[in-house]
Design a protein around this motif. Structure first.
Motif, PDB file in Angstrom:
ATOM      1  N   LEU A  17       0.836  -1.204   0.000  1.00 47.80           N
ATOM      2  CA  LEU A  17       0.000   0.000   0.000  1.00 47.80           C
ATOM      3  C   LEU A  17       0.870   1.252   0.000  1.00 47.80           C
ATOM      4  O   LEU A  17       0.636   2.199  -0.755  1.00 47.80           O
ATOM      5  CB  LEU A  17      -0.928   0.001   1.213  1.00 47.80           C
ATOM      6  N   HIS A  18       1.889   1.258   0.844  1.00 48.82           N
ATOM      7  CA  HIS A  18       2.780   2.415   0.923  1.00 48.82           C
ATOM      8  C   HIS A  18       3.560   2.597  -0.382  1.00 48.82           C
ATOM      9  O   HIS A  18       3.797   3.726  -0.824  1.00 48.82           O
ATOM     10  CB  HIS A  18       3.727   2.263   2.110  1.00 48.82           C
ATOM     11  N   GLU A  19       3.940   1.483  -1.010  1.00 50.00           N
ATOM     12  CA  GLU A  19       4.636   1.584  -2.294  1.00 50.00           C
ATOM     13  C   GLU A  19       3.706   2.146  -3.365  1.00 50.00           C
ATOM     14  O   GLU A  19       4.114   2.996  -4.181  1.00 50.00           O
ATOM     15  CB  GLU A  19       5.145   0.214  -2.720  1.00 50.00           C
ATOM     16  N   LEU A  20       2.445   1.719  -3.358  1.00 54.67           N
ATOM     17  CA  LEU A  20       1.476   2.239  -4.326  1.00 54.67           C
ATOM     18  C   LEU A  20       1.233   3.729  -4.093  1.00 54.67           C
ATOM     19  O   LEU A  20       1.167   4.526  -5.045  1.00 54.67           O
ATOM     20  CB  LEU A  20       0.159   1.469  -4.211  1.00 54.67           C
ATOM     21  N   GLN A  75      -5.745  -7.177  -2.758  1.00 47.96           N
ATOM     22  CA  GLN A  75      -5.723  -7.571  -4.165  1.00 47.96           C
ATOM     23  C   GLN A  75      -5.711  -6.344  -5.069  1.00 47.96           C
ATOM     24  O   GLN A  75      -4.973  -6.284  -6.062  1.00 47.96           O
ATOM     25  CB  GLN A  75      -6.940  -8.446  -4.484  1.00 47.96           C
ATOM     26  N   ALA A  76      -6.532  -5.350  -4.723  1.00 50.57           N
ATOM     27  CA  ALA A  76      -6.581  -4.126  -5.524  1.00 50.57           C
ATOM     28  C   ALA A  76      -5.238  -3.404  -5.470  1.00 50.57           C
ATOM     29  O   ALA A  76      -4.770  -2.849  -6.472  1.00 50.57           O
ATOM     30  CB  ALA A  76      -7.698  -3.211  -5.025  1.00 50.57           C
ATOM     31  N   VAL A  77      -4.608  -3.405  -4.314  1.00 55.63           N
ATOM     32  CA  VAL A  77      -3.307  -2.743  -4.181  1.00 55.63           C
ATOM     33  C   VAL A  77      -2.267  -3.432  -5.059  1.00 55.63           C
ATOM     34  O   VAL A  77      -1.490  -2.774  -5.763  1.00 55.63           O
ATOM     35  CB  VAL A  77      -2.858  -2.739  -2.700  1.00 55.63           C
ATOM     36  N   SER A  78      -2.249  -4.762  -5.046  1.00 60.03           N
ATOM     37  CA  SER A  78      -1.285  -5.505  -5.860  1.00 60.03           C
ATOM     38  C   SER A  78      -1.505  -5.244  -7.344  1.00 60.03           C
ATOM     39  O   SER A  78      -0.547  -5.039  -8.103  1.00 60.03           O
ATOM     40  CB  SER A  78      -1.391  -7.013  -5.563  1.00 60.03           C
ATOM     41  N   GLN A  79      -2.771  -5.228  -7.762  1.00 56.28           N
ATOM     42  CA  GLN A  79      -3.077  -4.946  -9.162  1.00 56.28           C
ATOM     43  C   GLN A  79      -2.660  -3.520  -9.520  1.00 56.28           C
ATOM     44  O   GLN A  79      -2.120  -3.269 -10.611  1.00 56.28           O
ATOM     45  CB  GLN A  79      -4.564  -5.144  -9.419  1.00 56.28           C
ATOM     46  N   GLY A  80      -2.916  -2.579  -8.617  1.00 55.52           N
ATOM     47  CA  GLY A  80      -2.527  -1.198  -8.869  1.00 55.52           C
ATOM     48  C   GLY A  80      -1.031  -1.043  -9.015  1.00 55.52           C
ATOM     49  O   GLY A  80      -0.548  -0.256  -9.843  1.00 55.52           O
ATOM     50  N   ARG A 136       1.078  -3.340 -10.120  1.00 55.58           N
ATOM     51  CA  ARG A 136       1.493  -3.882 -11.421  1.00 55.58           C
ATOM     52  C   ARG A 136       1.218  -2.875 -12.540  1.00 55.58           C
ATOM     53  O   ARG A 136       2.032  -2.705 -13.453  1.00 55.58           O
ATOM     54  CB  ARG A 136       0.774  -5.208 -11.687  1.00 55.58           C
ATOM     55  N   ARG A 137       0.071  -2.207 -12.452  1.00 57.22           N
ATOM     56  CA  ARG A 137      -0.265  -1.231 -13.504  1.00 57.22           C
ATOM     57  C   ARG A 137       0.687  -0.040 -13.492  1.00 57.22           C
ATOM     58  O   ARG A 137       1.165   0.406 -14.523  1.00 57.22           O
ATOM     59  CB  ARG A 137      -1.716  -0.745 -13.325  1.00 57.22           C
ATOM     60  N   ARG A 152      11.261  -4.110 -22.013  1.00 60.31           N
ATOM     61  CA  ARG A 152      10.405  -4.643 -20.964  1.00 60.31           C
ATOM     62  C   ARG A 152       9.179  -5.309 -21.591  1.00 60.31           C
ATOM     63  O   ARG A 152       8.671  -4.861 -22.626  1.00 60.31           O
ATOM     64  CB  ARG A 152       9.976  -3.510 -20.027  1.00 60.31           C
ATOM     65  N   GLU A 153       8.715  -6.385 -20.966  1.00 61.85           N
ATOM     66  CA  GLU A 153       7.494  -7.061 -21.396  1.00 61.85           C
ATOM     67  C   GLU A 153       6.307  -6.325 -20.768  1.00 61.85           C
ATOM     68  O   GLU A 153       6.175  -6.275 -19.537  1.00 61.85           O
ATOM     69  CB  GLU A 153       7.506  -8.523 -20.936  1.00 61.85           C
ATOM     70  N   VAL A 154       5.473  -5.757 -21.623  1.00 61.58           N
ATOM     71  CA  VAL A 154       4.331  -4.976 -21.128  1.00 61.58           C
ATOM     72  C   VAL A 154       3.070  -5.462 -21.837  1.00 61.58           C
ATOM     73  O   VAL A 154       2.957  -5.369 -23.071  1.00 61.58           O
ATOM     74  CB  VAL A 154       4.531  -3.466 -21.386  1.00 61.58           C
ATOM     75  N   ASP A 155       2.122  -5.976 -21.044  1.00 60.15           N
ATOM     76  CA  ASP A 155       0.849  -6.462 -21.584  1.00 60.15           C
ATOM     77  C   ASP A 155       1.052  -7.429 -22.749  1.00 60.15           C
ATOM     78  O   ASP A 155       0.373  -7.346 -23.790  1.00 60.15           O
ATOM     79  CB  ASP A 155      -0.019  -5.277 -22.039  1.00 60.15           C
ATOM     80  N   GLY A 156       2.022  -8.319 -22.610  1.00 66.75           N
ATOM     81  CA  GLY A 156       2.269  -9.316 -23.630  1.00 66.75           C
ATOM     82  C   GLY A 156       3.026  -8.820 -24.839  1.00 66.75           C
ATOM     83  O   GLY A 156       3.122  -9.534 -25.854  1.00 66.75           O
TER      84      GLY A 156
END
Length: 719
Positions: free
Chosen positions: A14-17, A57-62, A64-65, A133-137
């Protein structure tokens, strides 16, 4: 959020996001101690930024984005650089694909026209060692291109072409430094600080206006040698009553408040028929006598009267040249003015009813239909901005013609009303669910929430900073200088989520290089000085950065301390506007008497013992008098008047580029114009200019005031 993020690993994410989106998870309080932002506040602030963080889960997804965010776009949202420095721009394309990058110049800078700079320039690629970098495939590579140091100031367009696809973004070249005008750079100048609404004349309509401003500038220049008059923000308020009293909570920072228009100074007023002239006079009758009233100012009565009169003048025919000038003004202001006037017309039609959902989007068919249906009223509100602009220009022209080296110093509020015109027109670049404010400090121990929606930093960049630029251009029109309220907000702002106290906020960082650079660019184009109000909780490097960019700071005698004592005159910053007090404090006479403590005690704003604070106030006054005595500015047992004059003479001995004298100090006023932390508990922004006994002082009577003449003479002769 503490329940949603139960373990240290999730909290760390969370703090990293938060950090990735510029949200500070800790900060230093006014006293220097470190404070940690609650997780729940971080979640709310991220939500206001459009980032879901309500679960691990939302934090982890955020996360990655956001880690790959810049790699998803070919070009950055906006590129802001300093002139005279080569800059690097990252360009992201399919790994191994070729890319061509070029720049189209806007050609708006006179220097560019004189030297016939080509409208298009190809940019050269530079070496970089950033791996793909690999981004969105998709495998994405980064190419870096150099923006040359000699690209002219201005708003340009950067293009990239790769694999048949063209992308573009805004490139802004800003001044490395905003230089002071020669007349100011040669030495210190002084001027007057006034709350314009409070400075009335016998021909006002119950409220100080732009004609009064012109007269004030002329009189203080000719009779006292002042070089500027600084006023409160004259930004737009509601088009209908009740009108928000605070000039720091406008409905729009881009457009002006026509309550400051002098009806009789509009050219068409002179050519009204006898019947129409009578209508104007009848409109003025209810408010004419208010000029001598010492009670709270009645903006609503004034606006109702002026609006009725202005409607009559608006209906009068204009000469061909005047009509052409009006049409040129409308064209120059563009869609922003149309949107503002449409909002005014809709608000007027609604008459206080809730805003319909179908009108929430300025670009919707419903708004287009309303604009057409209300075309006559839309034109009226557009015309009001034109006459306001004309009279604003006349005030500056009068000031300069009178010999002032700066003229009128206008003021830009830190934000706008959450239900105002700017919030409606710029909804896509403002954050919702939060208000701008300030953490607790020694003068506002509960913290502050000004209830103003802040810029969303990423959305603003995606918009090419156009809303910010357009606001600055209007604010800087016909200004010798612009004071930027809480300029620290260009670096970071204290966001307070809805439903939380002002203590429970968090700082959000902004791209200060971009915001300060654009401010410097538009100020240079306007030929204006920029003064930043840099008081409160701030990081020490911020003042150094602003000075490096040529932006003046703000130094208040009572806040300037070295080793616990008032700072010596020679140790003041050069690039600053020095004053004894501020509009958020009682005038100096009242402050010396400790009335700031008494008032806050009566209003229940103290978090400390009142008697202890009174003791501190006495000690502060005694320390100031002792320093003045050391400088030979006062003798034994000086009177209040002698201390007030000595304080201003002290500042005139300082290194500050500008010294401001509050008009309330000159006439002996003791009442504060504003008490932070209050709304209806105190008549904020409604106190008319008066002397030490509370008697009204009009513009015509200023130089009959012995105290004013004495203070101005002391200030003028101090160097």
């Amino acid at each position: 959020m503490d329940q949603a993020v139960p373990d240290d690993g999730a909290r760390a994410e969370l703090h990293e996001l938060a950090a990735a989106h510029g949200v500070l998870t800790e900060y230093h309080r006014f006293g220097g101690e470190l404070a940690h932002v609650p997780d729940a506040t971080l979640v709310d602030v991220l939500q206001a930024l459009g980032v879901e963080a309500g679960s691990p889960q939302a934090v982890s997804q955020g996360l990655r984005r956001v880690r790959d965010e810049e790699w998803r776009s070919v070009l950055p949202p906006t590129v802001v650089v300093r002139q005279g420095h080569e800059s690097q721009v990252p360009v992201h394309v399919t790994d191994g694909a070729s890319v061509h990058v070029w720049l189209e110049l806007d050609g708006a800078e006179p220097a560019a026209r004189r030297h016939a700079v080509r409208p298009r320039r190809d940019l050269a690629q530079t070496e970089n060692d950033v791996p793909p970098r690999e981004v969105d495939g998709r495998r994405v590579g980064r190419a870096t291109f150099a923006v040359p140091a000699d690209v002219p100031l201005g708003w340009h367009t950067l293009y990239a072409l790769s694999e048949g696809n063209e992308s573009s973004t805004t490139l802004v070249v800003t001044p490395d430094r905003l230089e002071l005008p020669a007349a100011v750079a040669r030495g210190q100048v002084w001027g007057v600080l006034a709350q314009l609404y409070s400075v009335r004349s016998r021909t006002s309509w119950g409220l100080g206006d732009l004609a009064d401003l012109a007269d004030l500038a002329w009189l203080t220049a000719h009779r006292a040698g002042a070089d500027f008059v600084a006023v409160n923000p004259l930004s737009a308020a509601e088009p209908v009553t009740p009108m928000t009293p605070s000039p720091y909570l406008p409905t729009s920072r881009r457009f002006g408040n026509p309550v400051y228009v002098r009806v009789e100074d509009i050219l068409e007023t002179a050519y009204l028929s006898a019947a129409d002239r009578s209508l104007v006079e009848w409109a003025a009758d209810p408010v004419r006598d208010l000029d001598g009233d010492g009670g709270p100012l009645d903006r609503d009565a004034v606006w109702d009267a002026k609006k009725a009169a202005l409607e009559v003048v608006h209906s009068a025919p204009r000469r061909a040249a005047r009509q052409a000038a009006y049409e040129e003004f409308v064209a120059a202001q563009g869609a922003g003015l149309q949107d503002f006037a449409t909002w005014c017309a809709i608000v007027e039609e609604l008459g206080g009813r809730p805003w319909p959902a179908e009108l929430a989007d300025p670009g919707s068919p419903a708004v287009a239909a309303a604009r057409e249906r209300l075309a006559e009223r839309v034109d009226f509100f557009i015309w009001l901005q034109w006459v306001f602009d004309e009279q604003k220009a006349a005030a500056q022209r009068t000031a300069v013609d009178a010999g002032m080296r700066l003229g009128i110093v206008h003021d830009l509020a830190v934000g706008v009303h959450p239900d105002g015109a700017d919030a409606w027109a710029n909804a896509d670049v403002l954050a919702r669910g939060v208000g701008v404010g300030a953490p607790p400090d020694m003068y506002n121990q509960q913290g502050q929430n000004w209830s103003q929606p802040p810029w969303n930093p990423r959305a603003l960049a995606r918009a090419g900073y156009a809303p910010y630029r357009d606001m600055l251009r209007t604010a800087l029109r016909h200004a010798g200088a612009l004071r930027v309220d809480h300029i620290l907000g260009l670096f970071r702002l204290w966001w307070v989520p809805e439903g939380r106290s002002a203590r429970d906020g968090a700082y959000v960082r902004y791209d200060h290089d971009a915001l300060v650079g654009i401010l410097a660019l538009e100020a240079q184009r306007a030929g204006a000085v920029v003064i930043g109000e840099d008081l409160g909780v701030f990081e020490p490097w911020v003042r150094e950065y602003l000075a490096d960019r040529g932006v003046l700071g703000t130094s208040v005698f009572w806040f300037e301390k070295t080793g616990g004592r008032p700072t010596a005159p020679q140790d003041y910053r050069r690039l600053t506007l020095a004053t004894v007090g501020t509009h958020d404090m009682p005038p100096t006479a009242g402050y010396l008497a400790g009335e700031h403590v008494d008032l806050r005690e009566r209003l229940g704003l103290l978090a400390e013992d009142a008697q202890a604070l009174r003791g501190q106030a006495r000690a502060e006054r005694n320390a100031a008098v002792a320093v003045l005595a050391e400088q030979g500015l006062v003798g034994d047992n000086p009177s209040e008047r002698e201390v007030v004059e000595a304080l201003h003479r002290y500042l005139r001995r300082s290194s500050a580029a500008l010294v401001g004298v509050q008009l309330v100090d000159a006439v002996g006023e003791r009442r504060a114009q504003n008490q932070p932390g209050t709304d209806r508990e105190y008549p904020n922004w409604k106190v008319p200019l008066g002397d030490s006994a509370g008697n009204v002082v009009l513009v015509e009577d200023l130089f009959d005031n012995a105290r004013l003449r004495s203070l101005f003479a002391a200030v003028a002769a101090a160097r």
